[in-house]
Scaffold this motif. Structure first.
Motif, PDB file in Angstrom:
ATOM      1  N   THR A 128       0.845  -1.194   0.000  1.00  0.00           N
ATOM      2  CA  THR A 128       0.000   0.000   0.000  1.00  0.00           C
ATOM      3  C   THR A 128       0.879   1.241   0.000  1.00  0.00           C
ATOM      4  N   LEU A 129       0.489   2.220  -0.808  1.00  0.00           N
ATOM      5  CA  LEU A 129       1.263   3.465  -0.940  1.00  0.00           C
ATOM      6  C   LEU A 129       0.301   4.645  -0.942  1.00  0.00           C
ATOM      7  N   TYR A 130       0.707   5.742  -0.313  1.00  0.00           N
ATOM      8  CA  TYR A 130      -0.063   6.985  -0.393  1.00  0.00           C
ATOM      9  C   TYR A 130       0.889   8.163  -0.282  1.00  0.00           C
ATOM     10  N   ASN A 131       0.411   9.324  -0.667  1.00  0.00           N
ATOM     11  CA  ASN A 131       1.222  10.534  -0.653  1.00  0.00           C
ATOM     12  C   ASN A 131       0.411  11.678  -0.045  1.00  0.00           C
ATOM     13  N   GLY A 137       7.013 -11.838   6.185  1.00  0.00           N
ATOM     14  CA  GLY A 137       7.645 -10.652   6.744  1.00  0.00           C
ATOM     15  C   GLY A 137       6.904  -9.397   6.337  1.00  0.00           C
ATOM     16  N   SER A 138       7.424  -8.248   6.734  1.00  0.00           N
ATOM     17  CA  SER A 138       6.816  -6.957   6.400  1.00  0.00           C
ATOM     18  C   SER A 138       7.909  -5.906   6.275  1.00  0.00           C
ATOM     19  N   ALA A 139       7.578  -4.826   5.592  1.00  0.00           N
ATOM     20  CA  ALA A 139       8.535  -3.741   5.394  1.00  0.00           C
ATOM     21  C   ALA A 139       7.778  -2.431   5.295  1.00  0.00           C
ATOM     22  N   TRP A 140       8.439  -1.337   5.667  1.00  0.00           N
ATOM     23  CA  TRP A 140       7.845   0.001   5.594  1.00  0.00           C
ATOM     24  C   TRP A 140       8.926   0.971   5.165  1.00  0.00           C
ATOM     25  N   ALA A 141       8.570   1.895   4.319  1.00  0.00           N
ATOM     26  CA  ALA A 141       9.545   2.880   3.845  1.00  0.00           C
ATOM     27  C   ALA A 141       8.823   4.189   3.535  1.00  0.00           C
ATOM     28  N   TYR A 142       9.569   5.279   3.527  1.00  0.00           N
ATOM     29  CA  TYR A 142       8.998   6.568   3.158  1.00  0.00           C
ATOM     30  C   TYR A 142      10.047   7.385   2.424  1.00  0.00           C
ATOM     31  N   GLN A 143       9.574   8.375   1.688  1.00  0.00           N
ATOM     32  CA  GLN A 143      10.448   9.328   1.018  1.00  0.00           C
ATOM     33  C   GLN A 143       9.779  10.684   1.050  1.00  0.00           C
ATOM     34  N   ARG A 144      10.541  11.709   1.334  1.00  0.00           N
ATOM     35  CA  ARG A 144       9.973  13.058   1.378  1.00  0.00           C
ATOM     36  C   ARG A 144      10.926  14.028   0.698  1.00  0.00           C
ATOM     37  N   GLY A 145      10.355  15.119   0.209  1.00  0.00           N
ATOM     38  CA  GLY A 145      11.169  16.117  -0.468  1.00  0.00           C
ATOM     39  C   GLY A 145      10.309  17.200  -1.085  1.00  0.00           C
ATOM     40  N   ALA A 184       5.017   3.870   2.081  1.00  0.00           N
ATOM     41  CA  ALA A 184       4.714   2.576   1.479  1.00  0.00           C
ATOM     42  C   ALA A 184       4.984   1.478   2.488  1.00  0.00           C
ATOM     43  N   ASP A 185       4.105   0.498   2.545  1.00  0.00           N
ATOM     44  CA  ASP A 185       4.337  -0.665   3.392  1.00  0.00           C
ATOM     45  C   ASP A 185       3.934  -1.923   2.634  1.00  0.00           C
ATOM     46  N   ALA A 186       4.598  -3.021   2.942  1.00  0.00           N
ATOM     47  CA  ALA A 186       4.340  -4.295   2.273  1.00  0.00           C
ATOM     48  C   ALA A 186       4.384  -5.415   3.291  1.00  0.00           C
ATOM     49  N   SER A 187       3.553  -6.425   3.069  1.00  0.00           N
ATOM     50  CA  SER A 187       3.534  -7.593   3.952  1.00  0.00           C
ATOM     51  C   SER A 187       3.479  -8.857   3.100  1.00  0.00           C
ATOM     52  N   PHE A 188       4.144  -9.911   3.574  1.00  0.00           N
ATOM     53  CA  PHE A 188       4.217 -11.185   2.869  1.00  0.00           C
ATOM     54  C   PHE A 188       3.745 -12.306   3.795  1.00  0.00           C
ATOM     55  N   ALA A 189       3.128 -13.311   3.199  1.00  0.00           N
ATOM     56  CA  ALA A 189       2.686 -14.483   3.969  1.00  0.00           C
ATOM     57  C   ALA A 189       2.905 -15.733   3.116  1.00  0.00           C
ATOM     58  N   GLY A 190       3.215 -16.844   3.787  1.00  0.00           N
ATOM     59  CA  GLY A 190       3.456 -18.098   3.080  1.00  0.00           C
ATOM     60  C   GLY A 190       4.919 -18.457   3.095  1.00  0.00           C
TER      61      GLY A 190
END
Length: 213
Positions: A112-115, A158-166, A148-154
């Motif tokens: 999922t991503l948003y701005n 795991g999961s991950a989260w990241a951001y970028q600003r400018g 942005a965040d992502a999740s995996f199953a199976g």
């Protein structure tokens, strides 16, 4: 002859007063809300290729085709030609879902991503006498952040989260169609460059309401 001259002078004076009064109405503060839609290039296949490179096996990805955008704004018209406007906006969530297989079995994933951000711009309008004073062009800058965040199953978990600003610049045009002295319908188009400081840009069409204070 004298009476006609007096009548002409009176008419000219009344017209001048009317134009001055209308120009005064164009000064002052205002606020409003806009809604729009941002269509995005389909990168589902590129995302699937990234998953295959990362985990091997095969993968398929489906994604949204775009994001809705909402913006609140407020501004001040210094005169009939020049104004300044500040805004704050947020997009809806952009979702991607994936399924794949590796040597260890099957997995699923969701991202999922948003701005969101703020902007400031100068608005320039033609003289009232042209009949095009409701038309405007804008130029300015913006600051935004993409999350942005992502999740995996199976077999891949795991999961991950990241951001970028400018920051980046913006330019656009629009039209405020007056419904009354207080309310206008706004239609606008804006190009936003370097979203969240990245190499991405957005061309956003919006429609909304503007309220004069």
């Amino acid at each position: 002859m004298v009476n006609r001259t007096i009548q002409k002078l009176a008419l000219i004076s009344l017209l001048s007063l009317s134009v001055s009064a209308f120009a005064a109405e164009k000064q002052g503060s205002y606020g409003g809300i806009e809604l729009g839609y941002l269509g995005l290039q389909n990168e589902a296949q590129a995302s699937a290729n990234d998953l295959v490179r990362a985990f091997g096996g095969s993968a398929s990805v489906t994604s949204d085709s775009g994001m809705a955008v909402g913006r609140l704004f407020g501004g001040y018209n210094f005169n009939e030609n020049i104004g300044i406007e500040l805004g704050a906006y947020r997009t809806s969530d952009f979702d991607q879902t994936a399924s794949g297989t590796t040597s260890g079995g099957a997995y699923t994933a969701r991202a999922t991503l948003y701005n969101y951000g703020v902007d400031g711009s100068f608005l320039l309008r033609p003289n009232i006498s042209t009949g095009l004073n409701n038309l405007f062009v804008r130029f300015g800058g913006h600051w935004s952040e993409t999350n942005a965040d992502a999740s995996f199953a199976g077999s891949v978990a795991g999961s991950a989260w990241a951001y970028q600003r400018g920051t980046g610049w913006l330019a656009g045009l629009g039209y405020d169609a007056d419904v009354s002295k207080v309310v206008s319908v706004r239609i606008s188009w804006t190009h936003r460059d370097r979203i969240a400081g990245s190499d991405y840009y957005a061309n956003i069409g919006m429609i909304g309401a503007k309220f004069n204070f």
